[in-house]
Write a protein that holds these residues in place. Structure first.
Motif: not given
Length: 159
Positions: A74, A30, A95
């Protein structure tokens, strides 16, 4: 002879353990050029282009809308509303793919959870541009119910 086989066996096990993870393997993270959590919020597309060969469709240019809602984790929902068909949504997770010291913007789509696609991107805090090469997206160009593989180019602004 038993001792030689024992040491050979131990050597093979050690070799297989040390070679089980290569430095060339890609990893999802991340944290890359910026934390994925910076994308959290709502986004509206100013461009949502799907292209294959000489055929190109821009949902926004044609009068439709494309919005994206991104969570700090995300996870996201991308809602496409073309003018010539019903709106639909796709979901997934964003990602960074770290590979050989570089970071690539990556999306794991929920319909293919064990795979991900990488995209070119630009981001300045208020505008996010995503570009994919051949086979980076799918679109039903002739509205016959069959998705065709294509490239994508999206430009989003915070809404």
């Amino acid at each position: 002879m038993k001792k030689l086989l024992y040491f050979l066996f131990i050597g093979l096990i050690s070799l297989s353990i040390s070679c089980s993870k290569s430095d060339d393997e890609d990893e999802l993270t991340k944290d890359g050029p910026f934390p994925i959590s910076e994308l959290s919020g709502n986004w509206e597309a100013t461009k949502a282009q799907f292209s294959v060969s000489s055929t190109s469709v821009d949902i926004v240019e044609d009068g439709g809308t494309v919005t994206m809602s991104v969570q700090a984790s995300g996870r996201f929902t991308l809602t496409l509303n073309p003018v010539d068909r019903d709106a639909y949504a796709v979901t997934g997770e964003i990602f960074w793919e770290e590979w050989q010291g570089s970071y690539y913007f990556a999306v794991a789509w929920d319909d293919e959870p064990n795979d991900w696609d990488t995209y070119g991107h630009t981001y300045d805090g208020t505008t996010l541009s995503i570009n994919g090469g051949p086979d980076s997206g799918d679109y039903d160009f002739d509205n016959d119910g069959d998705l065709e593989s294509c490239s994508i180019h999206f430009i989003f602004v915070r809404s």
